[in-house]
Motif scaffolding. Structure first.
Motif, PDB file in Angstrom:
ATOM      1  N   GLU A   1      45.346  45.089  27.726  1.00 56.01           N
ATOM      2  CA  GLU A   1      46.664  45.568  27.984  1.00 56.01           C
ATOM      3  C   GLU A   1      46.651  46.808  28.179  1.00 56.01           C
ATOM      4  O   GLU A   1      47.421  47.647  29.057  1.00 56.01           O
TER       5      GLU A   1
ATOM      6  N   ASP B   1      51.758  35.527  29.207  1.00 57.22           N
ATOM      7  CA  ASP B   1      52.114  36.428  30.327  1.00 57.22           C
ATOM      8  C   ASP B   1      52.832  36.161  31.166  1.00 57.22           C
ATOM      9  O   ASP B   1      52.873  36.261  32.605  1.00 57.22           O
TER      10      ASP B   1
ATOM     11  N   ASP C   1      57.417  40.399  30.152  1.00 58.25           N
ATOM     12  CA  ASP C   1      56.762  41.624  29.990  1.00 58.25           C
ATOM     13  C   ASP C   1      57.705  42.202  28.764  1.00 58.25           C
ATOM     14  O   ASP C   1      56.945  42.779  27.976  1.00 58.25           O
TER      15      ASP C   1
ATOM     16  N   ARG D   1      53.773  42.727  24.333  1.00 58.71           N
ATOM     17  CA  ARG D   1      52.422  42.384  24.138  1.00 58.71           C
ATOM     18  C   ARG D   1      51.548  43.930  23.638  1.00 58.71           C
ATOM     19  O   ARG D   1      51.931  44.756  24.294  1.00 58.71           O
TER      20      ARG D   1
END
Length: 306
Positions: A76, A139, A142, A276
């Motif tokens: 990420e 995913d 967001d 994340r």
């Protein structure tokens, strides 16, 4: 880029059984078992040991998960750094959360983004908090607007960055003319003998109601299970029960009264933003988080002024 089987192993560590893991990941139990067998074969280690109806992760499995979390965060961070090489902020920011948070914070934040960055679009999805965490890991979103609860990962969970956003006090909602409809407020314990309205399943509000009532010294007698706030308000207005209503939720024109709660602790919902780990520096995600903080600040200022 990260082996999806690592995500399956992490889910099994959380849920404890293959069946529960399959349900959480929307897979079949056989698919879960097969993916974990193949992962163990490819790594050359034993990952699971049967323990009654459950399975226990081996020491090797915990080593794999520790490195998997670090790999995911590093990936990420790499995506965020690569995005910084571009010119300007663009793309689609995917945001999920409970309906009240999307209405009061998500929509204003998306509008701020649209005004500040014409090349940014927003996609908002209404989900309960547990599903929002799953969507982050898959995913599929967001940024998540979540309420910490018994089914939520702890704030120390290495897979997420979770940051406080807004504390939302709750009031007691009663019909007009009700004995508890006092402008000065009431103690929550005074509603112990009332029928309560709250949906138990798939509802972030339920554990909050139970925790607040338990802290006040009683277990609520739930007579109607309704979730959508318009329907809840309608039932309250007709005298079918009472409920806790967040300040962030606007009330329809029903014959109801929002009664402030006194005493300690005052029931409140605490919204967090969750992303994340490693993704918070992505220009698009960072812009979204900034817009949400601005929306929360504006909401708090408006509430204090009213």
């Amino acid at each position: 880029m990260i082996d999806h089987r690592l995500h399956v192993l992490r889910a099994l560590a959380e849920h404890g059984t293959v069946t529960a893991t399959a349900g959480a990941l929307h897979l079949t139990p056989s698919a879960v078992s097969q993916q974990l067998r193949l992962l163990a074969r490819d790594l050359g280690v034993e990952l699971l040991r049967p323990e009654g109806r459950r399975v226990r992760l081996t020491p090797a499995a915990h080593v794999v998960l520790r490195h998997a979390d670090a790999l995911r965060a590093q990936w990420e961070a790499a995506r965020a750094e690569l995005a910084m090489q571009g010119s300007g902020i663009r793309g689609t920011l995917r945001l999920c959360g409970v309906s009240s948070a999307l209405a009061a914070l998500g929509a204003p934040a998306a509008a701020r983004l649209r005004e500040a960055y014409p090349q940014v679009e927003s996609s908002l999805v209404e989900e309960e908090s547990a599903e929002c965490y799953r969507m982050l890991l898959a995913d599929e979103t967001d940024v998540a607007l979540v309420l910490p609860g018994p089914d939520a990962p702890p704030v120390t969970d290495a897979r997420f960055e979770q940051t406080p956003l807004l504390t939302d006090r709750q009031d007691l909602l009663v019909p007009e003319g009700h004995q508890l409809a006092r402008p000065a407020g009431v103690e929550l314990a005074e509603a112990a003998g009332q029928p309560w309205i709250v949906k138990k399943a798939n509802n972030d509000t339920y554990p909050l109601v139970m925790a607040a009532c338990t802290a006040a010294g009683f277990t609520p007698r739930i007579t109607h299970q309704v979730k959508e706030w318009y329907a809840v308000s309608s039932l309250v207005s007709e005298g079918f029960g009472v409920c806790l209503v967040p300040r962030i939720v606007p009330l329809p024109r029903h014959a109801v009264v929002r009664v402030p709660l006194r005493g300690t602790p005052v029931p409140a919902r605490r919204f967090l933003t969750a992303v994340r780990r490693g993704s918070a520096d992505h220009p698009l995600v960072a812009a979204g988080l900034h817009a949400l903080r601005e929306a929360a600040t504006a909401h708090t200022a408006a509430a204090e002024a009213s």
